[in-house]
Design a protein around this motif. Sequence first.
Motif, short mmCIF file in Angstrom:
data_model
loop_
_atom_site.label_atom_id
_atom_site.label_comp_id
_atom_site.label_asym_id
_atom_site.label_seq_id
_atom_site.Cartn_x
_atom_site.Cartn_y
_atom_site.Cartn_z
N UNK A 47 0.83 -1.21 0.00
CA UNK A 47 0.00 0.00 0.00
C UNK A 47 0.86 1.26 0.00
N UNK A 48 2.07 1.17 0.53
CA UNK A 48 2.95 2.33 0.55
C UNK A 48 3.32 2.76 -0.87
N UNK A 49 3.51 1.78 -1.77
CA UNK A 49 3.87 2.09 -3.16
C UNK A 49 3.43 0.94 -4.05
N UNK A 50 2.14 0.89 -4.41
CA UNK A 50 1.58 -0.26 -5.13
C UNK A 50 2.27 -0.58 -6.45
N UNK A 51 2.71 0.40 -7.19
CA UNK A 51 3.28 0.13 -8.51
C UNK A 51 4.58 -0.67 -8.44
N UNK A 52 5.46 -0.32 -7.53
CA UNK A 52 6.75 -1.01 -7.49
C UNK A 52 6.77 -2.18 -6.52
N UNK A 53 5.98 -2.12 -5.47
CA UNK A 53 6.05 -3.15 -4.42
C UNK A 53 5.34 -4.45 -4.78
#
Length: 67
Positions: A47-53
């Motif tokens: 959730x902190x960074x959906x695209x990369x995580x």
Amino acid sequence: MILMNHNAEAYLRVFKQVNRIFDSPEEYENDIPVILKGLRFAIEDIWADPRSKTTQWQSFLDTLAAA
């Protein structure tokens, strides 16, 4: 109708208990299985960074989905 009401009440009780356990360090440490602790961490991280995580957690999530 009575069955639906019971299901809703059971659902609410379970989520209240889960929230209490996750917010209490002692209960969290003793009552939550390790795999769920990992899932909680993965969700927070994604959730902190959906695209990369999401791709970084793919193998962990695939393992959970297969279980």
